[in-house]
Design a protein around this motif. Structure first.
Motif, PDB file in Angstrom:
ATOM      1  N   LEU A 169      25.490 -10.193   2.857  1.00 23.61           N
ATOM      2  CA  LEU A 169      24.903 -10.825   3.920  1.00 23.61           C
ATOM      3  C   LEU A 169      23.368 -10.463   4.222  1.00 23.61           C
ATOM      4  O   LEU A 169      22.654 -11.005   4.759  1.00 23.61           O
ATOM      5  CB  LEU A 169      25.719 -10.577   5.025  1.00 23.61           C
ATOM      6  N   LEU A 170      23.298  -8.853   4.215  1.00 26.75           N
ATOM      7  CA  LEU A 170      21.949  -8.414   4.542  1.00 26.75           C
ATOM      8  C   LEU A 170      20.781  -9.287   3.583  1.00 26.75           C
ATOM      9  O   LEU A 170      19.611  -9.745   3.963  1.00 26.75           O
ATOM     10  CB  LEU A 170      21.634  -7.109   4.463  1.00 26.75           C
ATOM     11  N   GLY A 171      21.209  -9.470   2.478  1.00 23.71           N
ATOM     12  CA  GLY A 171      20.176 -10.116   1.393  1.00 23.71           C
ATOM     13  C   GLY A 171      19.998 -11.543   1.732  1.00 23.71           C
ATOM     14  O   GLY A 171      19.182 -12.076   1.444  1.00 23.71           O
ATOM     15  N   SER A 172      21.199 -12.409   2.443  1.00 22.05           N
ATOM     16  CA  SER A 172      20.970 -13.849   2.929  1.00 22.05           C
ATOM     17  C   SER A 172      20.219 -13.774   3.935  1.00 22.05           C
ATOM     18  O   SER A 172      19.368 -14.705   4.072  1.00 22.05           O
ATOM     19  CB  SER A 172      22.199 -14.262   3.203  1.00 22.05           C
ATOM     20  N   LEU A 173      20.113 -12.673   5.052  1.00 21.79           N
ATOM     21  CA  LEU A 173      19.446 -12.406   6.113  1.00 21.79           C
ATOM     22  C   LEU A 173      17.590 -12.455   5.724  1.00 21.79           C
ATOM     23  O   LEU A 173      16.939 -13.373   6.384  1.00 21.79           O
ATOM     24  CB  LEU A 173      19.520 -11.409   7.026  1.00 21.79           C
TER      25      LEU A 173
END
Length: 277
Positions: free
Chosen positions: A147-151
């Protein structure tokens, strides 16, 4: 150091590059979040609650006739950018909320086994339940990192926009700052979930340290519980306290994420409404 970095990020986001009377309410809501720091569950909860209020203001801002007119007439590329960002934020918020629900289920399972063991034995079932929780925490960290990568794929106001219509530029600046603040707060939450103590799988390390040291070393409630579960399980009173603290924090995270998710849905609906008209 991390707190200082987040504070600087939020301060820079909150200062408008261009202002317009129509964006003043939104800018006030943005400025309320700039004092939020990272690290503790309490500060992150404040940030999530601040986002809920911010998106309430955003919805009102998007309902203004002047906002709708200027966005529909000159911001087609920007609108696509906002729609893409809103979809990513909704997905991140939804998955995060589901992680909190699953965490609650695992915590309740451990609590039940601890109570049974304290009353009438049942250590084997407790070991199985704890192993399941530890395995879930590993998966949670992996999911949080995804999810951090998606952010990182959300622009968050990284691109400049120049136009002769100062009102349009002010609206775009304000909306991009809303998105940027959302990224910063959600990033701090996901980092809270993904943190990992170096001794999480080392019972030897937990034996060599006093239980008090575990609590002092832990950076958040989840890490404190990780340390307790991978250490000596027989401190039932302390373990129950750790479980109750996690249950309380996770419950509040779940409610705030649910509230934020609903507001993100309304904001996206408002953006789609502007495009359709």
């Amino acid at each position: 150091m991390a707190n200082m970095i987040i504070k600087k990020q939020l301060r820079s986001i909150s200062l408008p590059s261009r202002s317009h009377p129509s964006t003043s309410g939104l800018e006030d809501a943005l400025n309320k979040i700039k004092t939020i720091t990272t690290g503790s569950s309490e500060s992150i909860l404040m940030g999530l609650a601040g986002l809920e209020e911010l998106y309430n203001c955003t919805e009102e801002f998007l309902k203004m006739g002047s906002t709708q007119q200027v966005m529909s007439s000159g911001g087609s590329e920007f609108m696509e950018e906002m729609l893409d960002g809103s979809l990513r934020l909704m997905d991140i918020c939804s998955v995060s909320r589901d992680l909190m629900v699953e965490t609650q289920e695992h915590v309740h399972g451990v609590q039940s086994c601890v109570r049974r063991k304290k009353a009438a034995g049942g250590g084997d079932q407790l070991d199985v339940t704890i192993s399941a929780y530890v395995g879930f925490r590993k998966n949670m960290r992996k999911e949080a990192k995804k999810l951090l990568g998606s952010l990182k794929k959300i622009d968050g106001g990284s691109r400049s926009y120049d136009h002769e219509d100062e009102h349009l530029v002010a609206v775009i600046d304000a909306m991009r700052r809303v998105e940027s603040v959302s990224v910063v707060v959600l990033k701090s939450f996901l980092e809270f979930l993904s943190q990992r103590k170096s001794n999480i799988n080392s019972k030897l390390a937990s034996v060599l340290k006093k239980k008090k040291d575990h609590h002092e070393a832990a950076q958040n409630e989840l890490e404190t519980l990780d340390s307790a579960l991978c250490g000596d399980f027989f401190f039932h009173d302390d373990l129950q306290k750790d479980l109750e603290e996690v249950e309380m924090s996770i419950g509040r995270f779940e409610r705030n994420l649910e509230g934020l998710f609903r507001r993100l849905i309304r904001t996206r609906a408002s953006l789609l409404n502007i495009i359709s008209h």
